[in-house]
Design an enzyme around this catalytic site. Structure first.
Site, PDB file in Angstrom:
ATOM      1  N   GLY A  91       0.787  -1.227   0.000  1.00 48.06           N
ATOM      2  CA  GLY A  91       0.000   0.000   0.000  1.00 48.06           C
ATOM      3  C   GLY A  91       0.815   1.271   0.000  1.00 48.06           C
ATOM      4  CG  ASP A 252       0.956  -8.187   6.584  1.00 51.48           C
ATOM      5  OD1 ASP A 252       0.577  -8.645   7.679  1.00 51.48           O
ATOM      6  OD2 ASP A 252       1.066  -6.960   6.373  1.00 51.48           O
ATOM      7  CG  ASN A 253       4.729  -7.066   8.885  1.00 51.96           C
ATOM      8  OD1 ASN A 253       4.785  -6.574   7.762  1.00 51.96           O
ATOM      9  ND2 ASN A 253       4.170  -6.443   9.893  1.00 51.96           N
TER      10      ASN A 253
END
Length: 467
Positions: A91, A252-253
């Site tokens: 994003g 997602d990390n």
């Protein structure tokens, strides 16, 4: 000036196709003030020969490097604090380039704060200068301590005034580039699994296996998961030994190579505190220091769940069950490395691990985390240095006696390292929040980058001494 002959572009992720990412353009920034260029890292990928003007062209305006097709915002989903979010993706960043390093590894140049993408939702796609500074400091400290980490490659101030709810605003803006061993996240597999796309999961596994875990046979999905489990266990052990708290261990990390990245609300322990958290919004302590291995194992199970579309459950479960033993084994190794001593067998190594943690626990706030490892680096060979130093009075009592006995069982590993001038200093390099804030305050108040530059130099000197 073109990149050096050592520059080897290999943009493999771009070959996967449009279902895995979206072509994007970087924002047009009003300014491009180069604040940090990591020539150490650049030399490993053949980019150290770039002039500052060329550097800014590639890492502020994002003109593609030779052989690179242009930026792509990667698509992925993820669990955020264990709640599934199907609206994720890059994003405020993108994959800018892929290239080989001097070890033959495929690395990514990925951005943060480079502008809006289709996955920005209502966000501005920007990064604060303070946030970029913190990323640089986190990566440099972790690299110093031997933790698998992305490296902050470039930090460029961009001349915008940003509004943020969690720091004084307006605040200065920046764009960061990191050099990382893959940005393929656990969530990269969760997204196609969410849509029931077994073909995409299978393609993603083969892509990641071939590039990052090539010793795993083609088609061996449980073997691929096993490799990711082992890499993740190694990372967790190194974090724990470093006293590091990532802060946001969402799926997602976490990536498939076991290299940490994306440093937001991170912290290093001042002293042993299992419940220590890095993020003010982690009110339940889900990602607290001592719960990080549990959090990563939970995330690995979500990756395993996504892989069920293309493999049987039993071998996947067996691969996941390897995390615990691998973590304990890696934790012993990590603590030996932090203390600069050799392994002498599982029992003795475990005894040293246990007594080190007991000493830190019993010492409370007075027994600071990083100084203990600094004082006793090299094992018993550092006795005179440690006992005669500023913390000598702390090294007494039953817990210390047990630690000293366990340490005495281990020979120094490369004792010549103790001749480095770093070990003549009374204090180690730390990275506690008060120092981070002081470094930022000097920049914010007077644009004084001296403390930041001195800190980077100190960290690199310490890393050279430890390695």
């Amino acid at each position: 000036m073109p990149p050096s002959p050592a520059y080897r572009p290999e943009p493999h992720f771009f070959d996967l196709g449009e279902e895995y990412g979206d072509a994007v353009q970087a924002a047009a920034f009003p300014q491009s003030i180069l604040r940090f260029r990591n020539d150490r890292a650049a030399a490993t990928v053949g980019l150290e020969t770039l002039s500052d003007a060329e550097w800014t062209a590639h890492f502020a305006r994002f003109e593609p490097l030779p052989g690179q097709p242009g930026p792509i915002a990667m698509r992925y989903h993820g669990h955020q604090f264990r709640t599934y979010n199907p609206d994720l993706g890059d994003g405020r960043g993108f994959l800018a380039a892929q290239l080989r390093d001097d070890q033959g590894r495929l690395l990514d140049l990925g951005t943060k704060g480079s502008g809006q993408t289709p996955w920005s939702r209502t966000a501005d796609g920007r990064l604060t200068l303070k946030g970029g500074l913190r990323e640089v400091l986190a990566a440099e400290m972790l690299e110093t301590l031997g933790v698998p980490t992305s490296r902050a490659f470039s930090l460029i101030e961009t001349g915008e005034a940003l509004e943020r709810g969690d720091e004084p605003s307006p605040t200065r803006s920046a764009v960061l580039v990191r050099l990382s061993h893959s940005h393929i996240r656990f969530g990269t597999f969760q997204r196609p699994a969410f849509f029931g796309r077994a073909d995409m999961v299978e393609a993603m596994v083969e892509h990641a296996r071939a590039l990052y875990h090539p010793t795993v046979a083609a088609g061996d999905v449980p073997g691929f998961l096993r490799a990711v489990v082992e890499a993740s266990a190694r990372l967790m052990a190194r974090w724990i030994a470093a006293g590091f708290v990532h802060g946001v261990l969402n799926t997602d990390n976490l990536n498939v190579t076991g290299e940490s990245f994306d440093y937001g609300p991170w912290r290093f322990l001042p002293y042993y505190e299992p419940g220590f958290t890095a993020a003010y919004f982690d009110q339940t302590g889900l990602y607290a220091y001592a719960r990080q291995p549990e959090a990563v194992f939970w995330a690995l199970t979500q990756l395993g769940g996504a892989l069920k579309l293309v493999a049987d459950v039993e071998p996947l479960t067996e691969a996941l069950n390897g995390f615990g033993p691998a973590y304990i084994r890696e934790l012993r190794t990590a603590f030996l490395n932090r203390l600069g001593v050799k392994s002498v067998g599982e029992a003795a190594d475990q005894r040293l691990l246990d007594t080190t943690l007991a000493l830190l626990r019993e010492g409370g706030e007075a027994m600071r985390w990083e100084p203990l490892f600094f004082d006793w680096f090299g094992g018993f060979a550092s006795s005179a240095r440690a006992l005669g130093g500023t913390r000598g009075r702390l090294y007494q009592g039953e817990a210390f006696d047990a630690f000293r006995f366990a340490l005495f069982e281990h020979e120094p590993d490369r004792p010549e390292r103790l001749e480095n001038a770093v070990f003549a200093k009374p204090e180690p390099e730390e990275m506690l929040i008060d120092e981070v804030e002081a470094i930022w305050a000097a920049i914010d108040a007077g644009d004084d980058w001296g403390p930041f530059e001195a800190k980077i130099a100190g960290l690199r000197a310490a890393g050279d001494a430890y390695c």
